[in-house]
Design a protein around this motif. Structure first.
Motif, PDB file in Angstrom:
ATOM      1  N   CYS A   9       0.910  -1.234   0.129  1.00  0.00           N
ATOM      2  CA  CYS A   9       0.036  -0.058   0.120  1.00  0.00           C
ATOM      3  C   CYS A   9       0.842   1.182  -0.162  1.00  0.00           C
ATOM      4  O   CYS A   9       1.659   1.404   0.781  1.00  0.00           O
ATOM      5  N   LYS A  10       0.735   2.016  -0.878  1.00  0.00           N
ATOM      6  CA  LYS A  10       1.550   3.421  -1.188  1.00  0.00           C
ATOM      7  C   LYS A  10       1.249   4.119   0.104  1.00  0.00           C
ATOM      8  O   LYS A  10       2.299   5.361   0.361  1.00  0.00           O
ATOM      9  N   TYR A  11       0.266   4.102   0.787  1.00  0.00           N
ATOM     10  CA  TYR A  11       0.115   4.883   1.948  1.00  0.00           C
ATOM     11  C   TYR A  11       0.630   4.294   3.176  1.00  0.00           C
ATOM     12  O   TYR A  11       1.495   4.876   3.687  1.00  0.00           O
TER      13      TYR A  11
ATOM     14  N   HIS B 156      -7.900   2.706   2.464  1.00  0.00           N
ATOM     15  CA  HIS B 156      -6.745   3.432   1.660  1.00  0.00           C
ATOM     16  C   HIS B 156      -6.955   3.703   0.021  1.00  0.00           C
ATOM     17  O   HIS B 156      -6.897   4.337  -0.681  1.00  0.00           O
ATOM     18  N   ILE B 157      -7.588   2.370  -0.202  1.00  0.00           N
ATOM     19  CA  ILE B 157      -8.011   2.524  -1.878  1.00  0.00           C
ATOM     20  C   ILE B 157      -8.855   3.255  -2.137  1.00  0.00           C
ATOM     21  O   ILE B 157      -8.828   3.964  -3.061  1.00  0.00           O
ATOM     22  N   ILE B 158      -9.983   3.328  -1.299  1.00  0.00           N
ATOM     23  CA  ILE B 158     -11.190   4.187  -1.614  1.00  0.00           C
ATOM     24  C   ILE B 158     -10.646   5.649  -1.353  1.00  0.00           C
ATOM     25  O   ILE B 158     -10.826   6.522  -2.253  1.00  0.00           O
ATOM     26  N   ASN B 159      -9.914   5.823  -0.532  1.00  0.00           N
ATOM     27  CA  ASN B 159      -9.202   7.327  -0.184  1.00  0.00           C
ATOM     28  C   ASN B 159      -8.390   7.681  -1.749  1.00  0.00           C
ATOM     29  O   ASN B 159      -8.720   9.062  -1.914  1.00  0.00           O
ATOM     30  N   HIS B 160      -7.617   6.722  -2.006  1.00  0.00           N
ATOM     31  CA  HIS B 160      -6.734   7.333  -3.235  1.00  0.00           C
ATOM     32  C   HIS B 160      -8.131   7.480  -4.578  1.00  0.00           C
ATOM     33  O   HIS B 160      -7.559   8.444  -5.152  1.00  0.00           O
ATOM     34  N   LEU B 161      -8.802   6.396  -4.770  1.00  0.00           N
ATOM     35  CA  LEU B 161      -9.789   6.765  -6.026  1.00  0.00           C
ATOM     36  C   LEU B 161     -10.453   8.020  -5.805  1.00  0.00           C
ATOM     37  O   LEU B 161     -10.482   8.649  -6.926  1.00  0.00           O
TER      38      LEU B 161
ATOM     39  N   ILE C 249      -2.112  11.911   3.547  1.00  0.00           N
ATOM     40  CA  ILE C 249      -2.722  11.402   2.481  1.00  0.00           C
ATOM     41  C   ILE C 249      -3.073  12.439   1.277  1.00  0.00           C
ATOM     42  O   ILE C 249      -2.346  12.421   0.300  1.00  0.00           O
ATOM     43  N   ASN C 250      -3.407  13.557   2.049  1.00  0.00           N
ATOM     44  CA  ASN C 250      -3.680  14.346   1.036  1.00  0.00           C
ATOM     45  C   ASN C 250      -2.450  15.270   0.389  1.00  0.00           C
ATOM     46  O   ASN C 250      -2.347  15.428  -0.897  1.00  0.00           O
ATOM     47  N   LYS C 251      -1.486  15.466   1.063  1.00  0.00           N
ATOM     48  CA  LYS C 251      -0.335  16.064   0.844  1.00  0.00           C
ATOM     49  C   LYS C 251       0.266  14.907  -0.266  1.00  0.00           C
ATOM     50  O   LYS C 251       0.829  15.488  -1.327  1.00  0.00           O
ATOM     51  N   LEU C 252       0.450  13.862   0.046  1.00  0.00           N
ATOM     52  CA  LEU C 252       1.014  12.716  -0.853  1.00  0.00           C
ATOM     53  C   LEU C 252       0.406  12.731  -2.242  1.00  0.00           C
ATOM     54  O   LEU C 252       0.876  12.741  -3.297  1.00  0.00           O
ATOM     55  N   GLU C 253      -1.182  12.837  -2.179  1.00  0.00           N
ATOM     56  CA  GLU C 253      -1.895  12.607  -3.315  1.00  0.00           C
ATOM     57  C   GLU C 253      -1.364  14.114  -4.050  1.00  0.00           C
ATOM     58  O   GLU C 253      -1.413  14.140  -5.478  1.00  0.00           O
ATOM     59  N   GLU C 254      -1.326  15.282  -3.678  1.00  0.00           N
ATOM     60  CA  GLU C 254      -0.593  16.441  -4.212  1.00  0.00           C
ATOM     61  C   GLU C 254       0.783  16.160  -4.743  1.00  0.00           C
ATOM     62  O   GLU C 254       0.929  16.747  -5.933  1.00  0.00           O
TER      63      GLU C 254
ATOM     64  N   PHE D   4       6.301   8.468   0.607  1.00  0.00           N
ATOM     65  CA  PHE D   4       6.001   8.954   1.712  1.00  0.00           C
ATOM     66  C   PHE D   4       7.109   9.879   2.344  1.00  0.00           C
ATOM     67  O   PHE D   4       6.959  10.996   2.848  1.00  0.00           O
ATOM     68  N   GLN D   5       8.423   9.488   2.138  1.00  0.00           N
ATOM     69  CA  GLN D   5       9.751   9.880   2.678  1.00  0.00           C
ATOM     70  C   GLN D   5       9.783  11.480   2.307  1.00  0.00           C
ATOM     71  O   GLN D   5      10.244  12.303   3.035  1.00  0.00           O
ATOM     72  N   ASP D   6       9.237  11.758   0.890  1.00  0.00           N
ATOM     73  CA  ASP D   6       9.509  12.932   0.416  1.00  0.00           C
ATOM     74  C   ASP D   6       8.743  14.058   1.036  1.00  0.00           C
ATOM     75  O   ASP D   6       8.909  15.142   1.014  1.00  0.00           O
ATOM     76  N   LEU D   7       7.423  13.392   1.628  1.00  0.00           N
ATOM     77  CA  LEU D   7       6.931  14.534   2.452  1.00  0.00           C
ATOM     78  C   LEU D   7       7.608  15.101   3.462  1.00  0.00           C
ATOM     79  O   LEU D   7       7.330  16.445   3.729  1.00  0.00           O
ATOM     80  N   GLU D   8       8.523  14.511   4.028  1.00  0.00           N
ATOM     81  CA  GLU D   8       9.197  15.044   5.288  1.00  0.00           C
ATOM     82  C   GLU D   8      10.793  15.355   4.939  1.00  0.00           C
ATOM     83  O   GLU D   8      11.269  15.877   5.893  1.00  0.00           O
ATOM     84  N   LYS D   9      11.009  15.466   3.741  1.00  0.00           N
ATOM     85  CA  LYS D   9      12.487  15.599   3.553  1.00  0.00           C
ATOM     86  C   LYS D   9      12.939  16.909   3.719  1.00  0.00           C
ATOM     87  O   LYS D   9      12.140  18.021   3.407  1.00  0.00           O
ATOM     88  N   PRO D  10      13.908  17.145   4.623  1.00  0.00           N
ATOM     89  CA  PRO D  10      14.350  18.497   4.945  1.00  0.00           C
ATOM     90  C   PRO D  10      15.194  19.045   3.828  1.00  0.00           C
ATOM     91  O   PRO D  10      15.567  18.378   2.863  1.00  0.00           O
TER      92      PRO D  10
END
Ligand SMILES: [Zn+2]
Ligand SMILES: [Zn+2]
Ligand SMILES: [Zn+2]
Lengths: 816, 120
Positions: free
Chosen positions: A18-20, A50-55, A157-162, A172-178
């Motif tokens: 799961c990508k989330y 998670h799949i429904i969130n993504h779709l 989840i929202n940020k990742l989809e963005e 996911f790691q990219d979300l918090e990369k300094p």
């Protein structure tokens, strides 16, 4: 062989995770046809799976089920019209048959013709119910699986989809990369999940690795003179000296160096070797054993260059352990997982048969607090045992290991951060008659230790019924090399033998980083004991932990030295805090061993009061710690200790950064000589000094200026505090060095370092230093006041020591 | 061997829903998505296929039919009921066996149907 390691360790999340949240149970995941990403059917802490969130968020509408899921690889589509939009798809069961078809709500399920057939149109139900896919299509991961996965929030989840809108491969790691210049994230007390844990520690390990790499690779030295020799194993050895590099760089046995010839007497040559000798009392030269004898220019002695070879192995293993902890739910038990992350978990006890006698064969009987410690550890999935200096930590650990094997069978994994500590414990465990294997890094196989005979590579040589292997080994030893066919056969046989020995072992001992050895990756360890655990960084501790632990025993003492972290940025962010320490802060009470058997009761008084709330009891009396027939001018006969006031000037040592103090060195020499003259053996004495400059100077000074034979001084160990941790000496002489009025007192103001320095001596301790400067530091002010009260703060020549009336400075906060 | 007495009780049981605007947005976006997609289908003149979706006889005899029969068989997990999903690959029918929980709507429905038939 290094490729081997990569191969075994390629444990990454499968692409259908799961990508989330990382859940990767084939039953529980679905692929989005549009972006080809997989998602699970669990909702975590959100209200849809998670799949429904993504779709919904990505406005994607079509999915495929996993090949190994309940229905096999299936694209969800309308049986009749073939539409694949899951938001309009549903199913209808056949009337009175256990057969089902998928149909879209409009128009296929609404079709009139259905009425005549076996299908019950009224029964149409959507495939998405309660914001998840129906469980007969895709299972919902169990609550435990969901808890063990990454706890991704709806915001994330929202940020990742963005992010995916700009970069489909973002993770996911990219979300918090300094950013590049940003400070790394601070370590936390509690972590949401293993992923967050990895996200915080991973970058810190990277920082430390980069620092180490830069340091090692910048150490190239030119114009090196080489002296050649041949070892017993016929390998070429090169001896040479390096200019003092002081600072952080510390050469260790087993490190790799590259030697290059750049002169004109021989064609260019380069060879790699392992360090087999480091600078010590016997000489400042370094010895390396070359890996290969071919073409070595042994007729040349000058014009060599030495490079340091940086190896990423230990850092790779830590990163791997962090990843495994996050993604692999068999890496540690659920209980340990949540405990290590600091989640609210109740204490639990194992239901186990406690032995009648807690001692182990051939080890000393245990005292009360040691028995309780063993009991404590046997009954719990996670325990912390705190062993202040001299409290029998090693015997207690060995006994715990013995009882664990008796209770659960083997193998028990026993680790410690340093090889010395592993060897000490290995020796004790071996005494109990358990089958012990000591696993050494390949680069250290040539290094001798008291437990060499237990080392895996040596046990193999002595294995019975292994004649072919032994013959090949003999051939290899004699000729240095085997034909490629023989070599292949030799390696195969060796691997088999290694496997057999490891599988038969009751106990396997290695360093923490050594636990990441590919030879162990196939084994699972139910019980793991880590000694001196306060000296390991958390990621280092995790290397053994992720080998399947269900019962973890951390032995250590957070009042003694912590791990050495060289990169200041990483240290500041908290990498220098040990797991032991964090667990203590989290409120897990360490079980403390209370009786010390090392120090003269007068010597243990200050450490007990100052570092252990006065809880340390003495298991030895003054009489047992009296230096008989030794005539030494102790200021107070029944107190074998004093502070020798010395007001010498400190200088910056030759290398530019490290300090030395000639007056102190001369006083240390006088004290040592006095002991030697009265019959103390040199190996009974240890000299502690915080600076490398002072260490090198003391070695030289004693040998050349000492009034006795230089050999005697050679056998006095002179080293840093850190080198003495975990060990003891009969007599300790400490040279504080720092006396500069205008500066702080360097790393002497770490209370843990002072604790270690003060608790090494069994019979007597003498501190040489300048109280005027030292007293500015609150910690030292306490110590000096204590010595003054005890009337052992003295000055003058050894033959005429007098109580010093020196006034202390007011302690103030000093910047280090 | 030492067995944990209550390890699993000691661990929190499941992640809890965290209330937040992003999650609320998701809830309404899902509702919107479902209704919009269905309405779209109604507006579009999609023709229902003329595909035969009768349950073939072969399958009928192979599939354990009644709820009771299904319940009796020992090979099945006690809490599961076997079903078959009929799918189409081109013009070919394919059958995929799966299990549904006994208390699932699917199984309940099957039982209700049978009861109703018996009453008839
Ligand atoms: Zn998608
Ligand atoms: Zn998921
Ligand atoms: Zn349709």
């Amino acid at each position: 062989e290094e490729e081997d390691e990569e191969f075994y360790n390629s444990k990454e999340l499968p692409d259908y995770a799961c990508k989330y949240c990382g859940i990767h149970e084939p039953n529980c995941v679905v692929m989005c046809n549009c972006c080809k990403k997989w998602f699970c059917n669990g909702r975590g802490n959100t209200s849809g799976s998670h799949i429904i969130n993504h779709l919904v968020r990505a406005k994607h509408k079509e999915v495929t089920l996993h090949r190994d899921g309940p229905l096999g690889e299936t694209i969800l589509e309308c049986y009749s019209c073939g539409v694949r939009n899951v938001f309009v798809l549903g199913f209808i069961p056949a009337k009175a048959d256990s057969v089902v078809v998928l149909l879209c709500r409009q128009p296929c399920a609404a079709q009139n013709s259905l009425k005549d057939m076996n299908w019950d149109q009224e029964q149409w139900k959507p495939l998405i119910a309660d914001r998840c896919f129906l469980t007969w299509l895709v299972k919902i991961p169990s609550e435990q699986e969901q808890l063990r996965a990454r706890q991704i929030s709806a915001q994330q989840i929202n940020k990742l989809e963005e992010l995916w809108k700009d970069n489909v491969d973002a993770t996911f790691q990219d979300l918090e990369k300094p950013g590049v210049d940003e400070e790394p994230q601070q370590v936390l007390l509690r972590y949401e999940d293993g992923y967050q844990y990895q996200n915080i520690f991973g970058p810190l390990v990277k920082l430390e690795a980069d620092y180490d790499k830069r340091l090692k690779e910048s150490q190239t030295q030119e114009n090196i003179e080489v002296r050649w020799d041949v070892g017993l194993n016929k390998k070429t050895i090169a001896y040479f000296t390096l200019a003092k590099t002081d600072g952080d760089m510390k050469l260790m046995h087993g490190d790799e160096l590259r030697l290059r010839y750049v002169g004109e007497m021989h064609k260019p040559w380069a060879g790699v070797g392992h360090v087999i000798k480091v600078p010590d009392n016997y000489g400042e030269d370094i010895g390396i054993e070359l890996k290969n004898n071919n073409g070595v220019p042994t007729d040349c002695n000058s014009n060599f260059v030495v490079d340091f070879i940086w190896k990423s192995t230990s850092f790779d293993r830590m990163q791997l352990a962090l990843r495994k902890f996050a993604v692999d739910d068999t890496s540690v038990s659920a209980y340990i997982y949540h405990r290590l992350l600091g989640h609210d978990v109740e204490d639990v006890l194992f239901r186990c048969h406690l032995p009648k006698h807690f001692s182990a064969p051939n080890l000393p009987d245990l005292n009360r607090s040691q028995v309780y410690a063993v009991k404590h550890a046997l009954q719990r999935p996670l325990s912390l045992i705190q062993g202040p200096p001299g409290t029998g930590k090693t015997v207690t650990s060995a006994t715990i290991v013995y009882q664990l094997v008796k209770q659960n069978g083997g193998p028990v994994l026993v680790c410690a951060p340093s090889n010395t500590a592993v060897d000490q414990l290995t020796e004790k465990i071996h005494k109990t008659n358990l089958k012990v294997v000591r696993l050494c890094a390949k680069s250290r196989e040539a290094i001798d230790s008291p437990v060499s005979f237990l080392a895996l590579h040596n046990q193999i040589r002595k294995m019975e019924g292994n004649t072919e292997q032994q013959k090949l080994q003999q051939l290899k030893d004699e000729t240095g090399e085997l034909s490629s066919v023989d070599e292949k056969r030799y390696r195969m046989l060796k691997k088999l033998a290694e496997k057999e020995l490891l599988e038969a072992a009751d106990v396997i001992c290695c360093t923490c980083v050594g636990a990441g050895d590919p030879r162990l990756t196939r084994l699972k360890f139910h019980s793991i004991l880590i000694d001196e655990s306060m000296q390991a960084t958390e990621p280092e501790c995790m290397v053994p932990v992720v080998l399947g632990v269900k019962q973890l025993i951390l032995v250590g003492d957070h009042c003694q030295l912590g791990p050495v972290v060289m990169c200041k940025k990483a240290a500041r962010a908290g990498l220098s805090q040990s797991l032991f320490e964090r667990l203590v802060v989290l409120g897990i009470r360490p079980f403390r061993l209370e009786v010390q058997y090392r120090m003269h009761p007068e010597l243990s008084r200050f450490p007990s009061n100052f570092f252990y709330e006065g809880s340390l009891q003495n298991g030895v009396c003054a009489d047992e710690r009296k230096l008989n027939k030794i005539d030494f001018p102790w200021p107070i006969t029944e107190r074998p200790m004093f502070f020798h006031v010395t007001q010498g000037q400190e200088e910056i040592a030759g290398s530019g950064t490290s300090y030395l103090n000639r007056t102190e060195a001369s006083n240390v020499e006088k004290i040592a000589t006095r002991f030697l003259k009265t019959g103390v053996k040199p190996e009974q004495i240890g000299v502690i000094t915080p600076y490398e400059g002072q260490r090198a100077y003391l070695v030289q000074y004693m040998q050349y200026q000492g009034s006795l034979h230089s050999k005697l001084y050679q056998e006095i160990e002179i080293a840093s505090v850190d080198a003495f941790q975990g060990r003891e000496k009969d007599i300790i002489i400490m040279s504080c060095v720092r006396s500069n009025e205008h500066q702080g007192i360097g790393f002497l103001n770490d209370p843990r370092r002072l604790n270690v320095a003060l608790t090494r001596a069994k019979y007597g301790i003498i501190i040489v230093g300048n109280p005027k400067v030292l007293s500015k530091q609150p910690l030292w002010n306490h110590l000096l006041s204590f010595y003054k009260e005890q009337k052992v703060l003295v000055e003058g020549p050894l033959t005429n020591l007098k109580e010093s009336l020196i006034q202390f400075a007011k302690p103030k906060k000093l910047l280090n | 061997e030492a067995e944990p007495v209550s390890e699993s009780f000691a661990i929190p049981s499941a992640p809890k829903r965290v209330d937040c605007p992003e999650d609320d947005e998701f809830l309404s976006a899902l509702d919107k998505m479902v209704s919009e997609n269905i309405q779209e289908r109604m507006r579009e003149p999609v023709k229902a296929g003329n595909i035969d979706i009768s349950v073939p006889v072969v399958l009928k005899s192979n599939v354990k039919k009644s709820y009771e029969q299904l319940q009796d068989t020992e090979e099945n997990d006690n809490n599961k009921i076997g079903f078959v999903l009929m799918v189409r690959k081109g013009n070919k029918q394919q059958y995929k066996a799966f299990e549904a929980d006994k208390d699932s709507e699917l199984a309940q429905n099957l039982r209700d149907q049978e009861l109703a038939q018996k009453e008839e």
